[in-house]
Design a protein around this motif. Structure first.
Motif, PDB file in Angstrom:
ATOM      1  N   LEU A 353       0.573  -6.121   2.217  1.00  0.00           N
ATOM      2  CA  LEU A 353      -0.648  -5.536   2.781  1.00  0.00           C
ATOM      3  C   LEU A 353      -0.362  -4.817   4.095  1.00  0.00           C
ATOM      4  O   LEU A 353      -0.874  -3.723   4.348  1.00  0.00           O
ATOM      5  N   GLU A 354       0.494  -5.482   4.910  1.00  0.00           N
ATOM      6  CA  GLU A 354       0.849  -4.860   6.187  1.00  0.00           C
ATOM      7  C   GLU A 354       1.510  -3.506   5.954  1.00  0.00           C
ATOM      8  O   GLU A 354       1.247  -2.527   6.655  1.00  0.00           O
ATOM      9  N   GLN A 355       2.395  -3.511   4.903  1.00  0.00           N
ATOM     10  CA  GLN A 355       3.081  -2.248   4.567  1.00  0.00           C
ATOM     11  C   GLN A 355       2.054  -1.201   4.143  1.00  0.00           C
ATOM     12  O   GLN A 355       2.106  -0.050   4.578  1.00  0.00           O
ATOM     13  N   LEU A 356       1.108  -1.648   3.277  1.00  0.00           N
ATOM     14  CA  LEU A 356       0.106  -0.698   2.769  1.00  0.00           C
ATOM     15  C   LEU A 356      -0.731  -0.115   3.903  1.00  0.00           C
ATOM     16  O   LEU A 356      -1.058   1.068   3.905  1.00  0.00           O
ATOM     17  N   VAL A 357      -1.043  -0.998   4.877  1.00  0.00           N
ATOM     18  CA  VAL A 357      -1.866  -0.547   6.002  1.00  0.00           C
ATOM     19  C   VAL A 357      -1.147   0.553   6.794  1.00  0.00           C
ATOM     20  O   VAL A 357      -1.776   1.454   7.339  1.00  0.00           O
ATOM     21  N   HIS A 358       0.202   0.427   6.815  1.00  0.00           N
ATOM     22  CA  HIS A 358       0.965   1.398   7.622  1.00  0.00           C
ATOM     23  C   HIS A 358       1.688   2.426   6.778  1.00  0.00           C
ATOM     24  O   HIS A 358       2.557   3.130   7.274  1.00  0.00           O
ATOM     25  N   GLN A 359       1.369   2.470   5.495  1.00  0.00           N
ATOM     26  CA  GLN A 359       2.143   3.341   4.599  1.00  0.00           C
ATOM     27  C   GLN A 359       1.246   4.446   4.024  1.00  0.00           C
ATOM     28  O   GLN A 359       0.078   4.189   3.707  1.00  0.00           O
ATOM     29  N   ASP A 360       1.821   5.610   3.892  1.00  0.00           N
ATOM     30  CA  ASP A 360       1.091   6.701   3.218  1.00  0.00           C
ATOM     31  C   ASP A 360       1.177   6.465   1.717  1.00  0.00           C
ATOM     32  O   ASP A 360       2.279   6.284   1.188  1.00  0.00           O
ATOM     33  N   CYS A 361       0.008   6.423   1.075  1.00  0.00           N
ATOM     34  CA  CYS A 361       0.031   6.001  -0.326  1.00  0.00           C
ATOM     35  C   CYS A 361       0.638   7.057  -1.257  1.00  0.00           C
ATOM     36  O   CYS A 361       1.116   6.712  -2.331  1.00  0.00           O
ATOM     37  N   LEU A 362       0.690   8.307  -0.859  1.00  0.00           N
ATOM     38  CA  LEU A 362       1.296   9.322  -1.760  1.00  0.00           C
ATOM     39  C   LEU A 362       2.821   9.340  -1.620  1.00  0.00           C
ATOM     40  O   LEU A 362       3.548   9.217  -2.599  1.00  0.00           O
ATOM     41  N   THR A 363       3.293   9.420  -0.395  1.00  0.00           N
ATOM     42  CA  THR A 363       4.734   9.642  -0.199  1.00  0.00           C
ATOM     43  C   THR A 363       5.514   8.365   0.072  1.00  0.00           C
ATOM     44  O   THR A 363       6.732   8.336  -0.073  1.00  0.00           O
ATOM     45  N   GLY A 364       4.829   7.333   0.519  1.00  0.00           N
ATOM     46  CA  GLY A 364       5.514   6.064   0.810  1.00  0.00           C
ATOM     47  C   GLY A 364       6.067   6.017   2.222  1.00  0.00           C
ATOM     48  O   GLY A 364       6.547   4.977   2.667  1.00  0.00           O
ATOM     49  N   VAL A 365       6.035   7.116   2.967  1.00  0.00           N
ATOM     50  CA  VAL A 365       6.495   7.060   4.365  1.00  0.00           C
ATOM     51  C   VAL A 365       5.350   6.528   5.228  1.00  0.00           C
ATOM     52  O   VAL A 365       4.274   6.238   4.726  1.00  0.00           O
ATOM     53  N   ALA A 366       5.609   6.376   6.537  1.00  0.00           N
ATOM     54  CA  ALA A 366       4.575   5.825   7.421  1.00  0.00           C
ATOM     55  C   ALA A 366       3.347   6.734   7.432  1.00  0.00           C
ATOM     56  O   ALA A 366       3.464   7.947   7.215  1.00  0.00           O
ATOM     57  N   ASN A 367       2.174   6.115   7.664  1.00  0.00           N
ATOM     58  CA  ASN A 367       0.958   6.932   7.724  1.00  0.00           C
ATOM     59  C   ASN A 367       0.604   7.246   9.174  1.00  0.00           C
ATOM     60  O   ASN A 367       1.313   6.861  10.108  1.00  0.00           O
ATOM     61  N   ARG A 368      -0.513   7.882   9.328  1.00  0.00           N
ATOM     62  CA  ARG A 368      -0.948   8.335  10.655  1.00  0.00           C
ATOM     63  C   ARG A 368      -1.118   7.160  11.608  1.00  0.00           C
ATOM     64  O   ARG A 368      -0.721   7.215  12.763  1.00  0.00           O
ATOM     65  N   ARG A 369      -1.671   6.055  11.075  1.00  0.00           N
ATOM     66  CA  ARG A 369      -1.918   4.859  11.904  1.00  0.00           C
ATOM     67  C   ARG A 369      -0.599   4.333  12.481  1.00  0.00           C
ATOM     68  O   ARG A 369      -0.487   4.072  13.668  1.00  0.00           O
ATOM     69  N   LYS A 370       0.393   4.222  11.602  1.00  0.00           N
ATOM     70  CA  LYS A 370       1.699   3.710  12.031  1.00  0.00           C
ATOM     71  C   LYS A 370       2.332   4.675  13.048  1.00  0.00           C
ATOM     72  O   LYS A 370       2.931   4.250  14.043  1.00  0.00           O
ATOM     73  N   PHE A 371       2.183   5.967  12.735  1.00  0.00           N
ATOM     74  CA  PHE A 371       2.749   6.989  13.620  1.00  0.00           C
ATOM     75  C   PHE A 371       2.147   6.862  15.027  1.00  0.00           C
ATOM     76  O   PHE A 371       2.863   6.816  16.023  1.00  0.00           O
TER      77      PHE A 371
END
Ligand code: GTP
Length: 514
Positions: A353-371
């Protein structure tokens, strides 16, 4: 608060140990209780047996007393009726071997009395035993004699005693005691004449002397009471023991020893002992049995061990406790295993879940929140790093030409290529539709620029193949190297400005803030 993670077997082993200790405790308490109960029952049993023994002997002494009363209350002409009277009273006893009428005969009447008795009992003869030798007739006629003038029951053995007169000193002392006290006398252990006179024959009897006084004499003082004879009861001690054993059949067996503490008992104080009796082992109980002129000590002994039933009961308790401990330990083991599996799954899920929260669901890289979170941290920590903002050139036309799904694949591939070129500690993030960003550990503008160029080229050189189409994708990259005092917003603005410059300068370019 951090949770202590005990090894997998700690709880089951602890529960098993507690169960085992509790079981041992219960077994120890039960064992002590049984030992205590055994002692109580032993002493109670000893007391009961002594009371039984006492009542049997008391009853026989009373029976013999009533025989004495026969001579006391009956005129001498009717004494021959002794055989009519006695059988009725003997029915109540099991240990009286014989009841003898020991008649006191003065020296001058010895012959006439013997003659009279010979007429009544054919073959009657006066006799005694001196040094275990039978002496026929009177060894001297100068002293009075106490002579067995009648005996019951009239068995062959008993009839041999008719005419017997005692000559031992101990008999004289018994007479003296009866005359002085007026009450019965119980002898020490004797060899019964019914059994023979040989020294190898066991002494299994005692004699009870009941005094018979002259009823016509009015002198009531004990010293001067005229004793006219004595009724002797011959008792077999072993018969009492047999009767006690019979009455207590089925009870816990007790070993028994009877010690005579009375008058002249020193020679043969041990009245009875059974073969298993031990003075040194097990439980002991000393009880007193009171006879008219003496006391018998009745000693009981039993093994101080648990019975096989009690051992079995304790074994069952121990076994049940052991099984219960094993069962409890197993239940704990199963529950603990489940708990561990569940907590492991929970940790995995939490991580996912933590990964999902910080992960971009299309590409799998970090999302805006994590960035955003990472750049804030790095700025706060004043790290040496750079920010690159990357935008796909003319991505709209890729979408329009090949479709949105292919556009998605392009974004995924670019993300993969960027991640592949960056270091593990660097962050690749998707921060907008076709906009990506890289937070990288570099030490200067130049290093940042080199990395941006590598990334740009990597994407440019990578051929994208879709169905029969083969096309290339290009990136425009704007970048800024962090300097002291900058905020994350400052960095964003500057990187965006550089990206804009790269786009305006013809795209597929890198522009880093000076
Ligand atoms: N396939 C796909 N397309 C997206 C996604 N997000 C945004 N887009 C499209 O990406 C395009 C971005 O266009 P722009 O950045 O405005 O322009 P461009 O065509 O890339 O041209 P320049 O940036 O000026 O080089 C838009 O057409 C969006 O609809 C997405 O997740 N998947």
């Amino acid at each position: 608060m951090s949770k202590i993670n005990f090894p997998k077997y700690t709880w089951p082993v602890a529960v098993f140990s507690i169960g085992l200790v509790a079981t041992l405790l219960v077994v120890a308490i039960a064992r002590n209780y049984q030992i205590h109960a055994n002692k109580e029952s032993f002493h109670h049993g000893a007391q009961q047996r002594t009371l039984t023994l006492q009542s049997l002997i008391d009853s026989d002494i009373h029976i013999l007393g009533s025989a004495a009363n026969f001579f006391y209350s009956t005129p001498s002409e009717l004494w021959d009726n002794f055989d009519v009277f006695t059988p009725r009273i003997l029915e109540y006893s099991m240990a009286i071997v014989a009841v003898e009428w020991l008649e006191r005969i003065p020296p001058n009447k010895l012959d006439t009395r013997v003659e009279a008795l010979k007429k009544r009992f054919p073959g009657f003869q006066a006799h005694t035993v001196i040094d275990r030798q039978k002496v026929i007739g009177f060894h001297d006629k100068t002293t009075e004699k106490f002579l067995v003038a009648d005996i019951m029951p009239r068995t062959a053995n008993n009839m041999n005693l008719l005419g017997f007169y005692p000559v031992q000193e101990r008999f004289s002392r018994s007479v003296e005691s009866m005359e002085r006290t007026g009450v019965a006398v119980v002898s020490d252990r004797v060899r019964l004449l019914q059994d023979g006179t040989h020294s190898t024959i066991d002494k299994t009897g005692v004699l009870v002397y009941h005094p018979v006084f002259d009823a016509n004499n009015q002198d009531k003082t004990a010293q001067n009471k005229p004793l006219i004879g004595s009724v002797i009861g011959v008792l077999r001690i072993t018969d009492y023991i047999s009767e006690v054993l019979r009455k207590f059949e089925g009870h816990r067996p007790l070993n028994l020893k009877i010690v005579d503490t009375g008058f002249e008992a020193e020679d043969a104080s041990l009245l009875y002992t059974n073969e298993y009796y031990s003075d040194s082992k097990g439980l002991h109980s000393r009880n007193l049995l009171h006879l008219p002129n003496r006391v018998w000590e009745v000693h009981y002994q039993a093994e101080d061990k648990l019975s096989s039933d009690q051992v079995l009961a304790l074994s069952i308790i121990a076994g049940a406790g052991f099984l219960l401990s094993v069962l409890m330990a197993t239940i704990f083991y199963v529950l603990d295993s489940h708990r561990l599996v569940i907590s492991r799954r929970l940790a995995d899920r939490t991580q996912q879940l933590e990964q999902l929260v910080h992960q971009d669901c299309l590409t799998g890289v970090a999302n805006r929140r994590k960035f955003d979170a990472t750049i804030s941290l790095w700025v706060a920590a004043k790290k040496s790093f750079g920010l690159l903002v990357l935008d796909v050139d003319r991505f709209k036309s890729i979408n329009d030409t090949y479709g949105h799904a292919i556009g998605d694949e392009v974004l995924k591939t670019i993300s993969y290529l960027l991640t592949d070129q960056c270091r593990t500690k660097d962050i690749v993030a998707r921060i907008g539709g076709d906009e990506l960003a890289v937070l990288c550990h570099v030490n200067s503008d130049r290093e940042l620029c080199q990395l941006a160029e590598v990334l740009r080229q990597q994407v440019e050189r990578n051929p994208f193949v879709v169905k029969e189409h083969r096309f290339r994708v290009q990136l425009s990259i704007g970048g800024v190297f962090y300097r002291n005092g900058m905020t994350e917003e400052d960095m964003h603005i500057q990187a965006d400005r550089e990206l804009y410059n790269a786009k305006r300068s013809g795209r597929n370019q890198v522009s880093i803030a000076a």
